[in-house]
Design a protein around this motif. Structure first.
Motif, PDB file in Angstrom:
ATOM      1  N   LEU A 294      13.964 -12.650   4.573  1.00 17.56           N
ATOM      2  CA  LEU A 294      12.411 -13.145   4.969  1.00 17.56           C
ATOM      3  C   LEU A 294      11.691 -12.618   3.265  1.00 17.56           C
ATOM      4  O   LEU A 294      10.212 -13.284   3.545  1.00 17.56           O
ATOM      5  CB  LEU A 294      11.503 -12.392   5.900  1.00 17.56           C
ATOM      6  CG  LEU A 294      12.170 -14.065   7.670  1.00 17.56           C
ATOM      7  CD1 LEU A 294      11.618 -13.432   9.036  1.00 17.56           C
ATOM      8  CD2 LEU A 294      11.457 -14.835   6.936  1.00 17.56           C
ATOM      9  N   GLN A 295      11.725 -11.455   3.114  1.00 21.15           N
ATOM     10  CA  GLN A 295      10.516 -10.751   2.159  1.00 21.15           C
ATOM     11  C   GLN A 295      11.101 -12.057   0.678  1.00 21.15           C
ATOM     12  O   GLN A 295       9.424 -11.385   0.635  1.00 21.15           O
ATOM     13  CB  GLN A 295      11.071  -9.816   2.308  1.00 21.15           C
ATOM     14  CG  GLN A 295      10.756  -8.304   2.564  1.00 21.15           C
ATOM     15  CD  GLN A 295      11.342  -6.640   2.537  1.00 21.15           C
ATOM     16  OE1 GLN A 295      11.602  -7.110   1.068  1.00 21.15           O
ATOM     17  NE2 GLN A 295      12.422  -6.364   3.116  1.00 21.15           N
TER      18      GLN A 295
ATOM     19  N   PHE B 190      13.468  -3.012   0.810  1.00 21.40           N
ATOM     20  CA  PHE B 190      11.986  -3.275   0.644  1.00 21.40           C
ATOM     21  C   PHE B 190      12.075  -3.595  -1.125  1.00 21.40           C
ATOM     22  O   PHE B 190      12.093  -3.254  -1.671  1.00 21.40           O
ATOM     23  CB  PHE B 190      11.374  -2.755   1.130  1.00 21.40           C
ATOM     24  CG  PHE B 190       9.301  -3.730   1.158  1.00 21.40           C
ATOM     25  CD1 PHE B 190       9.434  -4.039   2.100  1.00 21.40           C
ATOM     26  CD2 PHE B 190       8.456  -3.461   0.870  1.00 21.40           C
ATOM     27  CE1 PHE B 190       8.210  -4.801   2.592  1.00 21.40           C
ATOM     28  CE2 PHE B 190       7.815  -4.387   1.007  1.00 21.40           C
ATOM     29  CZ  PHE B 190       7.340  -4.864   2.018  1.00 21.40           C
ATOM     30  N   ARG B 191      11.963  -5.121  -0.879  1.00 22.16           N
ATOM     31  CA  ARG B 191      11.942  -5.564  -2.480  1.00 22.16           C
ATOM     32  C   ARG B 191      10.388  -5.177  -3.242  1.00 22.16           C
ATOM     33  O   ARG B 191       9.631  -5.179  -2.696  1.00 22.16           O
ATOM     34  CB  ARG B 191      11.664  -7.174  -2.655  1.00 22.16           C
ATOM     35  CG  ARG B 191      12.326  -7.619  -1.582  1.00 22.16           C
ATOM     36  CD  ARG B 191      12.370  -9.672  -1.908  1.00 22.16           C
ATOM     37  NE  ARG B 191      12.565  -9.739  -3.096  1.00 22.16           N
ATOM     38  CZ  ARG B 191      13.296 -10.192  -4.250  1.00 22.16           C
ATOM     39  NH1 ARG B 191      14.458 -10.279  -3.185  1.00 22.16           N
ATOM     40  NH2 ARG B 191      12.900 -10.565  -5.623  1.00 22.16           N
ATOM     41  N   GLU B 192      10.707  -4.756  -4.726  1.00 16.47           N
ATOM     42  CA  GLU B 192       9.556  -3.925  -5.302  1.00 16.47           C
ATOM     43  C   GLU B 192       8.764  -4.888  -5.635  1.00 16.47           C
ATOM     44  O   GLU B 192       7.362  -4.893  -5.638  1.00 16.47           O
ATOM     45  CB  GLU B 192      10.179  -3.469  -6.919  1.00 16.47           C
ATOM     46  CG  GLU B 192       9.096  -3.307  -7.784  1.00 16.47           C
ATOM     47  CD  GLU B 192       9.903  -2.582  -8.894  1.00 16.47           C
ATOM     48  OE1 GLU B 192       8.928  -1.520  -9.549  1.00 16.47           O
ATOM     49  OE2 GLU B 192      10.927  -2.783  -8.557  1.00 16.47           O
ATOM     50  N   ASP B 193       8.761  -6.814  -6.030  1.00 16.62           N
ATOM     51  CA  ASP B 193       7.685  -7.633  -6.285  1.00 16.62           C
ATOM     52  C   ASP B 193       6.680  -8.178  -5.113  1.00 16.62           C
ATOM     53  O   ASP B 193       5.647  -7.998  -5.054  1.00 16.62           O
ATOM     54  CB  ASP B 193       8.721  -9.264  -7.142  1.00 16.62           C
ATOM     55  CG  ASP B 193       9.974  -8.823  -6.013  1.00 16.62           C
ATOM     56  OD1 ASP B 193       9.815  -8.268  -4.828  1.00 16.62           O
ATOM     57  OD2 ASP B 193      10.628 -10.112  -6.727  1.00 16.62           O
TER      58      ASP B 193
ATOM     59  N   TYR C 162       6.559  -5.448  -2.491  1.00 20.09           N
ATOM     60  CA  TYR C 162       5.882  -4.179  -2.531  1.00 20.09           C
ATOM     61  C   TYR C 162       4.134  -4.361  -3.566  1.00 20.09           C
ATOM     62  O   TYR C 162       2.859  -3.895  -2.708  1.00 20.09           O
ATOM     63  CB  TYR C 162       6.427  -3.231  -3.154  1.00 20.09           C
ATOM     64  CG  TYR C 162       5.619  -1.504  -2.538  1.00 20.09           C
ATOM     65  CD1 TYR C 162       5.329  -0.788  -1.523  1.00 20.09           C
ATOM     66  CD2 TYR C 162       5.034  -1.466  -4.045  1.00 20.09           C
ATOM     67  CE1 TYR C 162       4.483  -0.042  -1.814  1.00 20.09           C
ATOM     68  CE2 TYR C 162       3.967  -0.056  -3.815  1.00 20.09           C
ATOM     69  CZ  TYR C 162       3.689   0.928  -2.608  1.00 20.09           C
ATOM     70  OH  TYR C 162       3.314   1.811  -3.105  1.00 20.09           O
ATOM     71  N   TYR C 163       4.564  -4.801  -4.746  1.00 20.91           N
ATOM     72  CA  TYR C 163       3.116  -4.970  -5.376  1.00 20.91           C
ATOM     73  C   TYR C 163       2.273  -6.294  -5.126  1.00 20.91           C
ATOM     74  O   TYR C 163       1.362  -5.985  -5.540  1.00 20.91           O
ATOM     75  CB  TYR C 163       3.547  -5.032  -6.547  1.00 20.91           C
ATOM     76  CG  TYR C 163       4.138  -3.239  -7.141  1.00 20.91           C
ATOM     77  CD1 TYR C 163       3.051  -2.091  -7.091  1.00 20.91           C
ATOM     78  CD2 TYR C 163       5.584  -2.770  -7.747  1.00 20.91           C
ATOM     79  CE1 TYR C 163       3.718  -0.940  -8.012  1.00 20.91           C
ATOM     80  CE2 TYR C 163       5.952  -2.070  -8.009  1.00 20.91           C
ATOM     81  CZ  TYR C 163       5.454  -0.548  -7.775  1.00 20.91           C
ATOM     82  OH  TYR C 163       5.823   0.693  -8.427  1.00 20.91           O
ATOM     83  N   ARG C 164       2.451  -6.836  -4.339  1.00 22.00           N
ATOM     84  CA  ARG C 164       2.326  -7.802  -4.153  1.00 22.00           C
ATOM     85  C   ARG C 164       1.635  -7.840  -2.915  1.00 22.00           C
ATOM     86  O   ARG C 164       0.096  -8.195  -2.954  1.00 22.00           O
ATOM     87  CB  ARG C 164       2.384  -9.125  -3.880  1.00 22.00           C
ATOM     88  CG  ARG C 164       2.668 -10.476  -3.640  1.00 22.00           C
ATOM     89  CD  ARG C 164       1.462 -11.636  -4.089  1.00 22.00           C
ATOM     90  NE  ARG C 164       2.089 -11.820  -5.143  1.00 22.00           N
ATOM     91  CZ  ARG C 164       1.633 -12.897  -6.881  1.00 22.00           C
ATOM     92  NH1 ARG C 164       0.234 -13.127  -6.283  1.00 22.00           N
ATOM     93  NH2 ARG C 164       2.241 -13.235  -7.329  1.00 22.00           N
ATOM     94  N   LEU C 165       1.314  -7.032  -1.907  1.00 27.35           N
ATOM     95  CA  LEU C 165       1.459  -6.542  -0.781  1.00 27.35           C
ATOM     96  C   LEU C 165      -0.036  -5.426  -0.699  1.00 27.35           C
ATOM     97  O   LEU C 165      -0.870  -4.854  -0.541  1.00 27.35           O
ATOM     98  CB  LEU C 165       2.302  -6.408   0.224  1.00 27.35           C
ATOM     99  CG  LEU C 165       2.938  -7.575   0.964  1.00 27.35           C
ATOM    100  CD1 LEU C 165       3.830  -6.943   1.749  1.00 27.35           C
ATOM    101  CD2 LEU C 165       2.226  -8.636   1.485  1.00 27.35           C
ATOM    102  N   ASN C 166       0.238  -4.511  -2.278  1.00 29.17           N
ATOM    103  CA  ASN C 166       0.031  -2.792  -2.104  1.00 29.17           C
ATOM    104  C   ASN C 166      -1.096  -3.215  -3.256  1.00 29.17           C
ATOM    105  O   ASN C 166      -1.067  -2.480  -4.200  1.00 29.17           O
ATOM    106  CB  ASN C 166       0.990  -1.966  -2.337  1.00 29.17           C
ATOM    107  CG  ASN C 166       0.559  -0.801  -1.819  1.00 29.17           C
ATOM    108  OD1 ASN C 166      -0.688  -0.707  -1.290  1.00 29.17           O
ATOM    109  ND2 ASN C 166       0.757   0.414  -2.897  1.00 29.17           N
ATOM    110  N   VAL C 167      -2.273  -4.015  -3.172  1.00 32.22           N
ATOM    111  CA  VAL C 167      -2.324  -4.504  -4.103  1.00 32.22           C
ATOM    112  C   VAL C 167      -4.234  -3.257  -4.405  1.00 32.22           C
ATOM    113  O   VAL C 167      -4.965  -2.468  -5.472  1.00 32.22           O
ATOM    114  CB  VAL C 167      -4.055  -5.753  -4.397  1.00 32.22           C
ATOM    115  CG1 VAL C 167      -4.763  -5.647  -5.610  1.00 32.22           C
ATOM    116  CG2 VAL C 167      -2.871  -6.921  -4.807  1.00 32.22           C
ATOM    117  N   VAL C 168      -4.580  -2.866  -3.343  1.00 30.66           N
ATOM    118  CA  VAL C 168      -5.187  -2.170  -2.421  1.00 30.66           C
ATOM    119  C   VAL C 168      -4.239  -1.181  -1.730  1.00 30.66           C
ATOM    120  O   VAL C 168      -4.031  -1.920  -0.122  1.00 30.66           O
ATOM    121  CB  VAL C 168      -6.285  -1.749  -2.077  1.00 30.66           C
ATOM    122  CG1 VAL C 168      -7.407  -1.174  -1.807  1.00 30.66           C
ATOM    123  CG2 VAL C 168      -7.128  -2.827  -3.213  1.00 30.66           C
ATOM    124  N   ASN C 169      -4.195  -0.028  -1.127  1.00 33.98           N
ATOM    125  CA  ASN C 169      -3.655   0.926   0.412  1.00 33.98           C
ATOM    126  C   ASN C 169      -4.685   1.439   0.732  1.00 33.98           C
ATOM    127  O   ASN C 169      -5.576   2.563   0.008  1.00 33.98           O
ATOM    128  CB  ASN C 169      -2.197   1.677  -0.715  1.00 33.98           C
ATOM    129  CG  ASN C 169      -2.146   2.541   0.306  1.00 33.98           C
ATOM    130  OD1 ASN C 169      -1.418   3.608  -0.118  1.00 33.98           O
ATOM    131  ND2 ASN C 169      -1.623   2.004   1.606  1.00 33.98           N
TER     132      ASN C 169
END
Length: 446
Positions: free
Chosen positions: A247-248, A292-295, A297-304
């Motif tokens: 699903l990721q 967890f997929r790296e791509d 992660y960076y798509r979702l984690n624009v701001v943490n």
């Protein structure tokens, strides 16, 4: 507190001179302040544990706990509240020492009322500036750490970027996500939330992307899915770290192409949603372990945004406890208005492993059981004991079951991973990932 006093600035006045206490109370109430007056520092601390104040105005020289010592105690429980000190024995060195330690202001006695009025107005400006805005009215806090998070969240809410909220279970991740939605240009559109760890993979896919009629057994009608339900608004993906890898991939594609394809359909549908996700897991570690997929992660984690634990914002506990008590009392129609001083002290000193969610449960239990307007110490002790072994979240319960299941499976197959995968209805690669997740070694079962 009556209705007319709710919006008045609340001052805590501390002085061992009873006549001055009466005089200042009359003057300040005449100017529109709500005043609580006490005659010593220890009484002031008890009031601070159980009431919200905007400013503390205290004598410097008092028997027992003097003004500076009181200030130090206040900073231990309410770091943001402005403290003004008065003294008939003031010297330059006293004023310098007090302001260097963080005291907001220093007034000589006899007090010049114009000077006091000006200083109080400045102190109130600071105190009120620290409060969350209307967009975050559901979040009760005076903690500087939390206020810093809210300041970041408000600025980020104005921009169309994806946000990942991290923090332990029970810290209020969905509450913050909803507040950000209210602060954004999407506030008039839906805010839709889903826990990615609460549903099995096939149901989660259908919930997110929708399905066509007849797509699978039981699909008697088409289902639009949450992406389309949140069209124009915000989709909150809670516990994103629990989303299955397959699903990721589909989620990443949807975010990249801004399109989804419902299960069982050949047509793609355009989507317009802002994604806010949340997790209590360390996603960097999950990436290293291949879960967890790296791509993505960076798509979702624009701001943490990182939410502090309740223990780390202990100055908020009295505020939260009072607010929750009031809400619960109104909801249940019972006459309970406050915690006893020793009950509130216990709440502040507790460790709160379940964070705000645990505090909510404790307050609810106290309201359900109390027979007096003031919640006594023994009820708080009882409620804390009952929630110490807090009920696990669905994700925690699922992980515990998964580990027990794998243990039994590997015992049954004497550590034969291929056979265990067959019995579990998984492929061998998935089985190895699950074993790695739970630190299981096939060799230990042979």
């Amino acid at each position: 507190m009556n209705e007319s006093s709710k919006n008045k600035p609340h001052l805590l006045l501390v002085d061992d001179d009873k006549s001055l206490l009466r005089l200042l109370t009359i003057r300040l109430e005449g100017e529109g302040y709500q005043v609580t007056a006490v005659e010593d520092g220890n009484a002031a601390l008890r009031k601070l544990q159980n009431d919200a104040f905007d400013v503390v105005l205290s004598d410097l020289r008092m028997p027992g706990l003097d003004g500076l010592s009181l200030f130090e105690e206040i900073m231990g429980i309410r770091k943001d509240i402005p403290v003004i000190l008065m003294t008939a024995h003031g010297t330059i060195s006293d004023a310098v020492a007090a302001t260097q330690r963080g005291v907001f202001g220093f007034l000589p006695k006899p007090v010049d009322h114009d000077e006091l009025r000006t200083l109080l107005q400045k102190a109130l400006s600071q105190s009120q500036a620290a409060q969350p805005g209307e967009w975050a009215k559901s979040i009760v806090t005076r903690s500087q750490d939390m206020l810093n998070v809210l300041d970041q969240a408000y600025r980020i809410a104005q921009r169309e970027v994806s946000v990942l909220i991290s923090g332990a279970s029970g810290t209020g991740k969905e509450l913050l996500a909803n507040a950000m939605h209210q602060a954004s240009d999407r506030r008039d559109k839906p805010f839709v939330a889903i826990n990615c760890g609460a549903l099995p993979e096939n149901l989660l896919e259908s919930e997110l992307f929708g399905h066509a009629k007849g797509a699978f057994t039981g699909a008697v009608a088409a289902h639009p899915g949450l992406f389309r339900e949140a069209d124009g608004g915000t989709l909150f993906l809670d516990e994103i770290g629990d989303m299955p890898m397959t699903l990721q991939v589909k989620l990443l594609r949807a975010l990249q192409e801004r399109q989804i394809r419902p299960v069982g359909s050949s047509k793609h549908v355009d989507i317009d949603v802002r994604i806010i996700s949340a997790t209590h897991k360390d996603l960097l570690k999950e990436m290293e372990e291949g879960t967890f997929r790296e791509d993505l992660y960076y798509r979702l984690n624009v701001v943490n945004l990182k939410l502090p634990s309740l223990k780390a914002r202990s100055e908020d506990i009295p505020l939260l406890a009072r607010s929750l008590l009031q809400q619960s009392a109104q909801r249940h129609g019972v006459n309970v208005s406050q915690f006893s001083d020793d009950a509130m002290q216990l709440l502040v000193k507790s460790s709160w492993p379940g964070n705000v969610r645990q505090l909510v449960n404790v307050v609810e239990q106290c309201v359900a059981l109390t027979q007096t307007p003031v919640v006594p110490l023994h009820l708080v002790e009882q409620a804390l004991s009952a929630t110490k072994q807090s009920w696990p979240t669905l994700t925690e319960a699922r992980d515990a079951f998964e580990q027990q299941y794998l243990n039994k499976l590997l015992k049954m197959t004497d550590g034969n991973v291929t056979r265990a995968a067959e019995l579990a209805g998984r492929n061998r690669t998935d089985m190895h990932k699950l074993m790695k997740k739970h630190d299981l070694d096939a060799g230990d079962f042979r």
